[in-house]
Design an enzyme around this catalytic site. Structure first.
Site, PDB file in Angstrom:
ATOM      1  N   LYS A 205       0.831  -1.201   0.000  1.00 18.10           N
ATOM      2  CA  LYS A 205       0.000   0.000   0.000  1.00 18.10           C
ATOM      3  C   LYS A 205       0.870   1.258   0.000  1.00 18.10           C
ATOM      4  CE  LYS A 205      -3.109   3.160   0.999  1.00 18.10           C
ATOM      5  NZ  LYS A 205      -4.037   3.710   0.003  1.00 18.10           N
ATOM      6  N   CYS A 259      -2.832  10.346   1.484  1.00 15.53           N
ATOM      7  CA  CYS A 259      -1.981   9.245   1.049  1.00 15.53           C
ATOM      8  C   CYS A 259      -0.604   9.701   0.591  1.00 15.53           C
ATOM      9  CB  CYS A 259      -2.673   8.470  -0.085  1.00 15.53           C
ATOM     10  SG  CYS A 259      -4.147   7.566   0.431  1.00 15.53           S
TER      11      CYS A 259
END
Length: 421
Positions: A205, A259
């Protein structure tokens, strides 16, 4: 697995909770903000995401989902809370919300339950930090409780679609944990279920976002070099990308969101002596707000100039302000004494003062585009600039075409045509 408890009802938790409800699961969503809980229980969502509001209200009306400030007994617990950077040397992962959420479910978990961390976390966190909290209650992970990290991989603006269609990484602490967590997402995921270990899932991720951050940094560095040499970086990117194996990202005013601007630091904290490229990419992207502000200053002709900012979110067509470089640019310009006014059709519930479009443009010396909202792409700028003092547009998101302004009195600038003075 008939009942799901989702901890954290933000940009990821709320759509995820709604998706489970849409697929026949009874869902309780938990959030610490009482105002958010009250609003949700009226069938109203507090974030902008296409398709979410209608779906959520339908599930509330059908009694498939409710919001609460405390967890309940369930079969699956999904933790989707923020993981901000710490204020330390490496901007490492702050686990206080993950740890608090994990402690909050301890009175409600039972043998056979599945606990899933969706929050983005540093490698080894699930196994070394979350697992001991649960096992200290007398449970054995992999036998009594099945613990996994299953990171979200969705794009704001397309979350409801991508939750279903995207491939899903399932990283269990044990193989049995992986299998049990996979069953949870098989409820609605049509993409491939990718089974792995928790630490591999965590790193995967982080690298998805780090790859994009590094690529954007390359484009931003290219822009600085090209402006020094009076070359259009946008032309260079366009031509280079005609090569079948080249895909340089588009330069911009900086990197924001929950993110790309945050996750690379979680890798850096684990191996700072090795993460040289990742660290330099973060430095490069963090430098862009100051760079853009300096270019704004160069383009303005008067000390008391007025700048109209179009868009303050980090991403187009959302209301998401998290880590937005636009806000940093605004602060820098204001500190330079420039009169800055803001217009953003997507941002509603905020203490930031926003003006409607026409009001923001009166006697302005520049339209500074910092968000790529669709509303800004098809405007009649020839008409808009009539109320401005100076017909100048600085498009940092490259959403307009320079040829559209040829033969007009509008001065159009983007990151590809602002050579250093």
């Amino acid at each position: 697995m008939d009942k799901i408890c989702v901890i954290g009802l933000g940009y990821i938790g709320l759509p995820t909770a709604t998706m489970f409800a849409l697929n026949g699961k009874q869902v309780v969503g938990v959030d610490v903000n009482q105002k958010v809980v009250d609003k949700l229980n009226r069938g109203e969502v507090h974030i902008e995401e296409p398709g979410l509001g209608e779906s959520f209200k339908k599930m509330v009306d059908e009694n498939m989902i409710k919001a609460s400030t405390t967890p309940e007994v369930a079969d699956v617990f999904i933790i989707a809370v923020p993981t901000p950077n710490k204020d330390d040397e490496y901007k490492s992962c702050d686990l206080k919300y993950v740890e608090s959420a994990t402690h909050s479910i301890l009175p409600f978990i039972k043998k056979g339950d599945v606990v899933i961390i969706e929050s983005t976390i540093a490698p080894t966190t699930t196994e070394k930090e979350v697992k001991p909290i649960i096992e200290n209650q007398g449970f054995k992970i992999g036998e009594d409780i099945f613990l996994a990290h299953c990171p979200e991989r969705v794009l704001p603006g397309k979350i409801m679609k991508e939750l279903v269609e995207n491939n899903r990484i399932i990283g269990g602490v044990t193989e049995k944990c992986t299998d049990e967590a996979a069953k949870v997402y098989e409820t609605f995921v049509k993409g491939e279920i990718l089974k792995t270990t928790s630490k591999t899932a965590e790193m995967s991720k982080l690298m998805e976002n780090t790859f994009r951050d590094v690529n954007i940094a390359l484009a931003n560095e290219l822009t600085k070099i090209c402006n020094k040499l009076d070359i259009s970086s946008l032309d260079v990117v366009n031509l280079a990308n005609k090569h079948p194996r080249v895909n340089i990202h588009t330069p911009g005013p900086g990197v924001g969101g929950h993110c790309l601007a945050v996750d690379p630091y979680f890798i850096i904290e684990k191996a700072s002596e090795l993460a040289n490229i990742i660290s330099l990419a973060r430095e490069t992207n963090n430098s862009m707000p100051e760079y853009v502000a300096r270019k704004v200053e160069e383009l303005l002709t008067e000390n008391d100039s007025k700048v109209t900012v179009f868009g303050i979110t980090y991403k187009g067509n959302t209301d998401d302000l998290r880590e937005s470089p636009a806000l940093e640019i605004v602060d820098i310009l204001k500190n330079k004494g420039i009169n800055v006014v803001l217009h953003d059709p997507h941002v509603k519930d905020t203490e930031i003062i926003l003006l409607d479009r026409d009001e923001s443009l009166k006697n302005s010396d520049m339209i500074l585009i910092l968000s790529d909202h669709n509303e800004f792409k098809d405007l009649d700028y020839n008409e808009l600039v009539k109320s401005m003092k100076t017909p100048l547009i600085f498009d940092t998101k490259n959403i307009l075409k320079k040829e559209d302004f040829e033969g007009t009195n509008i001065i159009y600038k983007n990151l590809g045509n602002i050579p250093d003075k």
